[in-house]
Scaffold this motif. Structure first.
Motif, PDB file in Angstrom:
ATOM      1  N   ASP A 246      40.382  24.674  27.449  1.00  0.00           N
ATOM      2  CA  ASP A 246      41.169  25.598  28.426  1.00  0.00           C
ATOM      3  C   ASP A 246      41.691  26.379  28.428  1.00  0.00           C
ATOM      4  N   SER A 247      42.498  26.939  27.200  1.00  0.00           N
ATOM      5  CA  SER A 247      43.532  27.445  26.717  1.00  0.00           C
ATOM      6  C   SER A 247      44.296  28.282  27.771  1.00  0.00           C
ATOM      7  N   LEU A 248      43.127  29.118  27.932  1.00  0.00           N
ATOM      8  CA  LEU A 248      43.446  30.363  29.085  1.00  0.00           C
ATOM      9  C   LEU A 248      43.256  30.613  30.174  1.00  0.00           C
ATOM     10  N   PRO A 249      43.902  29.345  31.242  1.00  0.00           N
ATOM     11  CA  PRO A 249      43.970  29.444  32.416  1.00  0.00           C
ATOM     12  C   PRO A 249      43.858  30.188  33.549  1.00  0.00           C
ATOM     13  N   MET A 250      43.145  31.567  33.520  1.00  0.00           N
ATOM     14  CA  MET A 250      42.562  32.766  33.900  1.00  0.00           C
ATOM     15  C   MET A 250      41.325  34.100  33.381  1.00  0.00           C
ATOM     16  N   ALA A 251      41.245  33.547  34.262  1.00  0.00           N
ATOM     17  CA  ALA A 251      39.606  34.455  34.167  1.00  0.00           C
ATOM     18  C   ALA A 251      40.643  36.127  33.677  1.00  0.00           C
ATOM     19  N   ILE A 252      39.193  37.206  32.772  1.00  0.00           N
ATOM     20  CA  ILE A 252      40.190  38.396  31.785  1.00  0.00           C
ATOM     21  C   ILE A 252      38.893  38.853  32.746  1.00  0.00           C
ATOM     22  N   HIS A 253      39.363  40.607  33.578  1.00  0.00           N
ATOM     23  CA  HIS A 253      38.418  40.937  34.052  1.00  0.00           C
ATOM     24  C   HIS A 253      39.131  42.889  33.776  1.00  0.00           C
ATOM     25  N   ILE A 254      38.091  43.097  32.202  1.00  0.00           N
ATOM     26  CA  ILE A 254      38.728  44.503  32.156  1.00  0.00           C
ATOM     27  C   ILE A 254      38.096  45.549  32.743  1.00  0.00           C
ATOM     28  N   VAL A 255      38.468  46.837  33.172  1.00  0.00           N
ATOM     29  CA  VAL A 255      38.246  47.940  34.251  1.00  0.00           C
ATOM     30  C   VAL A 255      38.468  48.859  33.533  1.00  0.00           C
ATOM     31  N   SER A 256      37.115  49.740  33.111  1.00  0.00           N
ATOM     32  CA  SER A 256      37.448  50.757  32.334  1.00  0.00           C
ATOM     33  C   SER A 256      36.731  52.099  32.584  1.00  0.00           C
ATOM     34  N   GLY A 257      36.818  53.195  32.601  1.00  0.00           N
ATOM     35  CA  GLY A 257      35.823  53.978  33.459  1.00  0.00           C
ATOM     36  C   GLY A 257      34.917  54.666  32.162  1.00  0.00           C
ATOM     37  N   SER A 258      34.322  53.894  30.990  1.00  0.00           N
ATOM     38  CA  SER A 258      33.522  54.694  30.419  1.00  0.00           C
ATOM     39  C   SER A 258      32.982  53.730  29.609  1.00  0.00           C
ATOM     40  N   GLU A 259      31.590  53.098  28.905  1.00  0.00           N
ATOM     41  CA  GLU A 259      31.820  52.321  27.750  1.00  0.00           C
ATOM     42  C   GLU A 259      33.320  52.149  26.536  1.00  0.00           C
ATOM     43  N   ASP A 260      33.276  53.357  25.493  1.00  0.00           N
ATOM     44  CA  ASP A 260      34.305  53.446  24.751  1.00  0.00           C
ATOM     45  C   ASP A 260      35.635  53.229  24.951  1.00  0.00           C
ATOM     46  N   GLY A 284      30.731  28.626  37.942  1.00  0.00           N
ATOM     47  CA  GLY A 284      30.108  28.427  38.945  1.00  0.00           C
ATOM     48  C   GLY A 284      31.021  27.263  40.471  1.00  0.00           C
ATOM     49  N   GLU A 285      31.979  26.635  39.960  1.00  0.00           N
ATOM     50  CA  GLU A 285      32.498  25.869  40.877  1.00  0.00           C
ATOM     51  C   GLU A 285      33.588  26.870  41.401  1.00  0.00           C
ATOM     52  N   ASP A 286      33.520  27.592  41.306  1.00  0.00           N
ATOM     53  CA  ASP A 286      34.652  28.442  42.495  1.00  0.00           C
ATOM     54  C   ASP A 286      34.202  29.592  42.704  1.00  0.00           C
ATOM     55  N   GLU A 287      34.675  29.678  44.223  1.00  0.00           N
ATOM     56  CA  GLU A 287      34.516  32.096  43.884  1.00  0.00           C
ATOM     57  C   GLU A 287      35.491  31.843  43.691  1.00  0.00           C
ATOM     58  N   TRP A 288      36.784  31.620  43.318  1.00  0.00           N
ATOM     59  CA  TRP A 288      37.345  32.408  42.929  1.00  0.00           C
ATOM     60  C   TRP A 288      38.200  31.914  41.947  1.00  0.00           C
ATOM     61  N   ALA A 289      39.836  32.274  41.376  1.00  0.00           N
ATOM     62  CA  ALA A 289      40.121  31.745  40.013  1.00  0.00           C
ATOM     63  C   ALA A 289      41.070  32.798  39.588  1.00  0.00           C
ATOM     64  N   PRO A 290      42.156  32.319  39.038  1.00  0.00           N
ATOM     65  CA  PRO A 290      43.280  32.960  38.747  1.00  0.00           C
ATOM     66  C   PRO A 290      43.087  34.108  37.947  1.00  0.00           C
ATOM     67  N   LEU A 291      43.428  35.753  37.818  1.00  0.00           N
ATOM     68  CA  LEU A 291      42.764  36.687  37.572  1.00  0.00           C
ATOM     69  C   LEU A 291      43.548  37.381  36.565  1.00  0.00           C
ATOM     70  N   LEU A 292      43.157  37.838  35.537  1.00  0.00           N
ATOM     71  CA  LEU A 292      44.235  39.189  34.888  1.00  0.00           C
ATOM     72  C   LEU A 292      43.026  40.298  35.208  1.00  0.00           C
ATOM     73  N   LEU A 293      43.943  41.649  35.046  1.00  0.00           N
ATOM     74  CA  LEU A 293      43.109  42.326  35.564  1.00  0.00           C
ATOM     75  C   LEU A 293      44.167  43.286  34.113  1.00  0.00           C
ATOM     76  N   LEU A 294      43.309  43.768  33.458  1.00  0.00           N
ATOM     77  CA  LEU A 294      43.732  45.413  31.976  1.00  0.00           C
ATOM     78  C   LEU A 294      43.413  46.138  32.553  1.00  0.00           C
ATOM     79  N   VAL A 295      43.324  47.130  32.439  1.00  0.00           N
ATOM     80  CA  VAL A 295      42.781  48.151  32.603  1.00  0.00           C
ATOM     81  C   VAL A 295      43.923  49.494  32.294  1.00  0.00           C
ATOM     82  N   PRO A 296      42.650  49.896  31.094  1.00  0.00           N
ATOM     83  CA  PRO A 296      42.792  51.103  29.636  1.00  0.00           C
ATOM     84  C   PRO A 296      42.954  52.480  30.613  1.00  0.00           C
TER      85      PRO A 296
END
Length: 454
Positions: A246-260, A284-296
């Motif tokens: 559990d070294s990273l205590p947050m989820a990561i989500h990438i926001v990108s406009g295309s596949e590449d 699946g234990e929680d509906e939310w978690a700390p979140l890191l958003l990255l937007v290239p």
């Protein structure tokens, strides 16, 4: 950048040249277009022992001189690319936004600029110097099966991304108001933040492990990569480490406009997808978690299109802001603040010896000075490379909802040039590796939106 890398990173010797009884010995750290090129080659004759000793001595002396000159060459390259004298505050009256915190500079502040008496400028500098700096390192264990024991001249994007991730962990563990106290033993939470970024495979978020998981995105020792590739590599690394620890205590989500990630246009932050990332992170234990958003993003051709700069500056006022991965072509930096049309940045282009940060030795004073910078440096935003990435940290669902509101309002005020947009569900988007617009518009409507396809 490849040419510059070749100057300072030793390359494997050719097996063919080793078979000849007489060969040429050269230093790869010299530029090949030097007019005095002949002077850097020495004839080696294996039949002459004394001659061989002279060659070895001359080669070693030359190597020592070139190593001592390497840092100077890096400095000259840095000055050419980012500017030599852009330090301090470019304006003494304009507000400074540093990762969501505003510093109002008054006209009487310049006289207090060098003091530590609680002035606004002193508080700004303390905030800036508390941000975590990652730079080139030398003397670490070889990366994979290569001979690279340093990332000089090619690892700046990786180091910049490490800074952003370390800052997210710092916010998560110690909060935005935390400041480093150099006169006291560092807190355990602070040391726990630095420890995973050590330069070895044993460290979870090391340059070694990033390259291991990022091969499919073009990461390789000795090669420079762009913001999209490094963001995807971090996503893969976080997923891998999540399965192990559990070294990273947050989820990561990438926001990108295309596949590449290279097509450009305005990416779509799909709330359903961000929620899914949090649910998957919590297993699946929680509906939310700390979140890191990255937007290239790709915001122009050769440099950032001026129409995007107002929106880019505005993101630094978001309380969720983690800054921007960006810089000049081949020279990445971590931009943490803005004033007018200038960006304050932490610079990875400094070569430092490897250090070990171990939270398990409370009785030993750990020197973390190499992870901080006291010099404010800035670069004009209009001169940035158009390929960059935004970062945001959302502690909880309320924080994420606030970010979505701010981003939606910013998109409405962007005069047709949003950095990214926000949507609730998949009804308007098709999800591949990221959300993107479904191309079901008429030909005329698509032509009107051609400004997005940069």
């Amino acid at each position: 950048m490849k040419a510059l890398t070749d100057r300072f990173v030793p390359q494997p010797s050719s097996s063919k040249s080793e078979k000849h009884e007489t060969s040429l010995v050269s230093s790869d750290s010299e530029p090949s277009d030097n007019n005095n090129n002949k002077s850097k080659f020495t004839l080696r004759s294996e039949s002459s022992t004394s001659g061989h000793k002279q060659v070895c001595a001359a080669t070693w002396t030359s190597l020592v001189k070139k190593v001592s000159m390497a840092s100077g060459a890096i400095k000259r390259f840095h000055d050419r690319v980012l500017g030599p004298n852009r330090t301090g505050l470019p304006s003494t009256t304009s507000d400074v936004w540093l990762l969501g915190v505003c510093y109002k500079i008054s006209e009487d502040e310049p006289s207090k600029e060098e003091t530590d008496d609680g002035s606004v400028v002193a508080e700004l500098k303390q905030d800036f110097s508390s941000r975590i700096l990652m730079t080139y390192r030398k003397g670490f264990e070889p990366i994979k099966d290569t001979t690279y024991t340093s990332d000089v001249n090619w690892g700046c994007m990786i180091r910049s991304s490490q800074m952003l991730f370390a800052q997210a962990l710092l916010f998560h563990r110690l909060g935005r108001s935390w400041r480093i106290n150099k006169s006291e033993q560092p807190e355990q939470d602070y040391l726990e933040t630095l420890e995973p970024f050590g330069d070895s495979e044993a460290s979870a978020f090391s340059i070694h492990n990033l390259i291991l998981v990022g091969e499919s995105y073009g990461l390789a020792a000795g090669s420079w990569v762009g913001p999209y590739a490094i963001c995807r590599s971090w996503e893969s690394l976080a997923c891998k480490k999540r399965k192990q620890t559990d070294s990273l205590p947050m989820a990561i989500h990438i926001v990108s406009g295309s596949e590449d990630g290279e097509r450009g246009g305005a990416p779509v932050l799909c709330i359903e997808d961000a929620t899914k990332s949090c649910v998957e992170f919590s297993r699946g234990e929680d509906e939310w978690a700390p979140l890191l958003l990255l937007v290239p993003l790709v915001l122009g051709l050769d440099r950032v299109n001026p129409r995007y700069i107002p929106s880019l500056k505005a993101t630094f006022a978001f309380p969720q802001s983690l800054g921007v991965l960006g810089g000049k072509p081949g020279a990445s930096t971590y931009i943490v603040g803005v004033q007018d049309d200038n960006g304050f940045y932490l610079d990875p282009h400094d070569v430092q010896q490897v250090v070990t940060v171990n939270k398990g030795t409370p009785d030993v004073v750990v020197d973390t000075s190499s992870y901080h910078c006291n010099v404010l440096r800035y670069v004009p935003l209009e001169s940035l490379d158009p390929s960059l990435a935004l970062g945001f940290y959302c502690r909880d669902k309320c924080d994420f909802d606030d970010l979505c509101l701010r981003a939606s309002k910013l998109a409405e005020e962007s005069k047709g040039a949003p950095l990214f947009t926000v949507t609730q569900s998949h009804s308007l988007v098709t999800h591949h590796s990221s959300c993107e617009f479904v191309e079901d518009d008429t030909e005329e409507e698509r032509e009107e939106d051609d400004w997005q396809l940069l």
